[in-house]
Design a protein around this motif. Sequence first.
Motif, PDB file in Angstrom:
ATOM      1  N   ILE A  62      -0.665  -0.584  -4.491  1.00  0.00           N
ATOM      2  CA  ILE A  62      -0.406  -0.983  -5.931  1.00  0.00           C
ATOM      3  C   ILE A  62       0.281  -1.594  -5.884  1.00  0.00           C
ATOM      4  CG2 ILE A  62       0.811   1.350  -5.256  1.00  0.00           C
ATOM      5  CD1 ILE A  62       3.069   0.393  -4.539  1.00  0.00           C
ATOM      6  N   ILE A 114      -5.609  -0.302   4.882  1.00  0.00           N
ATOM      7  CA  ILE A 114      -5.149   0.441   4.465  1.00  0.00           C
ATOM      8  C   ILE A 114      -5.366   0.942   5.742  1.00  0.00           C
ATOM      9  CG2 ILE A 114      -6.109   3.015   3.560  1.00  0.00           C
ATOM     10  CD1 ILE A 114      -6.589   1.402   0.802  1.00  0.00           C
ATOM     11  N   GLU A 127      -3.044   3.361  -1.808  1.00  0.00           N
ATOM     12  CA  GLU A 127      -3.669   2.876  -2.573  1.00  0.00           C
ATOM     13  C   GLU A 127      -2.938   1.450  -2.405  1.00  0.00           C
ATOM     14  OE1 GLU A 127      -6.277   3.802  -4.463  1.00  0.00           O
ATOM     15  OE2 GLU A 127      -6.622   5.411  -3.857  1.00  0.00           O
ATOM     16  N   ILE A 153       0.700  -1.284   0.005  1.00  0.00           N
ATOM     17  CA  ILE A 153      -0.334   0.003   0.202  1.00  0.00           C
ATOM     18  C   ILE A 153       1.155   1.649  -0.075  1.00  0.00           C
ATOM     19  CG2 ILE A 153      -1.487   1.058   1.070  1.00  0.00           C
ATOM     20  CD1 ILE A 153      -2.827  -1.457   3.059  1.00  0.00           C
ATOM     21  N   LYS A 175      -9.899  -4.806   2.213  1.00  0.00           N
ATOM     22  CA  LYS A 175      -9.435  -4.083   1.368  1.00  0.00           C
ATOM     23  C   LYS A 175      -9.048  -2.961   2.199  1.00  0.00           C
ATOM     24  CE  LYS A 175      -8.527  -0.331  -2.408  1.00  0.00           C
ATOM     25  NZ  LYS A 175      -8.289   0.011  -4.563  1.00  0.00           N
ATOM     26  N   SER A 176     -10.285  -2.246   3.008  1.00  0.00           N
ATOM     27  CA  SER A 176     -10.133  -0.778   3.413  1.00  0.00           C
ATOM     28  C   SER A 176      -9.627  -0.963   5.054  1.00  0.00           C
ATOM     29  CB  SER A 176     -11.346   0.069   3.348  1.00  0.00           C
ATOM     30  OG  SER A 176     -12.502  -1.169   4.165  1.00  0.00           O
TER      31      SER A 176
END
Length: 335
Positions: A209, A246, A207, A203, A242-243
Motif C-alpha cells: 500500500i 509479502i 498488498e 504491506i 514483491k512476493s
Amino acid sequence: MKWIKNYDKNADTIIWIKTNPFTTLLRYLKHNDLLSDFALIESIAIRNIPFKIVIGNNIGKYNNKTIFYTVSENCNPYKVANYSATLFHTVHELENQGNKLFPETSEIEYWENKAFMQEQFLKLGINHPKTIILNRNYSINELDNLQFPALIKEIHSAGSRGITKVNSKEDLLKNLDKIWAKGHSKTIVQKLVDMRRDLRVVILNGEVISFYWRVNSSKEWKPTATSFGNTTEFGNFPEQWKSLFIDFLHKMNLPTGAFDITWEKDDLNSQPLVLEVSPSYQLNPSLPERYKSITYKEYKKKLFVSDAYYKEYVDIVFNCRKQITNYYFNKLKKA
C-alpha cells in the motif's frame, strides 16, 4: 455527526484512548496520538456501529468486549525503558479477560522490540544482517567474533533513534555502558551493511500500500531516517522481490507491517536484507512534483501551500486507518 449518532455508553465495541489527553497533553501530541485516535474513531463511526470511548486505566474493568486502540509509546505510566512491554502486558491481560483486542498481542510483540524481532527473523528464515543479542549480564566472550565497524541498537526505539556506529571493541564497550545506564536489559549488535539507501515498504492484507526509498547521498554511513538529512524517493519499486516481502509478513502472521529493507552494496539483484519490521507505522505522502528539488525534511516545513505536507499526511493517516479497521472487522465476521 456520525460520532455523536453512534456513541452508546452500553456498546460492546470500545475505542480505548490509552491515557487521558488532558493530563498527558504534551506526550499525547508528541507521539501523534491525537491524529491517530481521531482517525480510529472516524474509521469505526462511519460503519454506523455503536461504540463507546474509554480513557486510560478505566479499560481494566471491561470483559468480553471488542477493543480498538492505537499503538504508541503513550502507555507507559511508570516510564520504564521497555515501554513496548508495558503495552504488550496490558493488551495480553485484557485478552485474558475475554476481550478481543485490535491490534492483537501477536502484533504488539513485534512493536519496537528489536530483540524479539531478530529472534523471529532467525527462526522463520527471514534474511537479515548478522545480529547478536546481548543481555545486561552478557559474557565478554560473546564479543570475540564481532567484525567492526558494526551497529549497536537499542531494542526499544524508533525513527533511527538509539542507533550508533562502533568502530572497535573498546568503542562498543563504552556504548554498552551507556545503554545499560538508560535501564535497558538487552541490546543488539548488528553487521554494518554497505548501503546508501533502504526501502520502506508497507504491506496490508497481502498488498503493497506504500513504499519509498530513503537515500543517503554522502559517502559516510548515517541512519536512514529523513531527520538525518537523507532524501526520499518515490517510484522504482523492485517488483522482483514483491512476493518475497509479502511472504515475510505471512511467515510472521502479521496482517500489516512496515519493512525497512536494504541490499549489500545497493545491489537489487542480491538477496534483500530485512533491517526491521513494525506492525504500527506512519505513512508518508509522496513528494509533489513541484517540490522534487528539495529534501523531504524541507517539504514537511511547507505549511501554507496547496500541496502542504500536513494536508496530505492527514488524508493518508485516515485512509490507512480505515483500511486496517476494515481488515479487523472482516476478521471478526469470520471468527
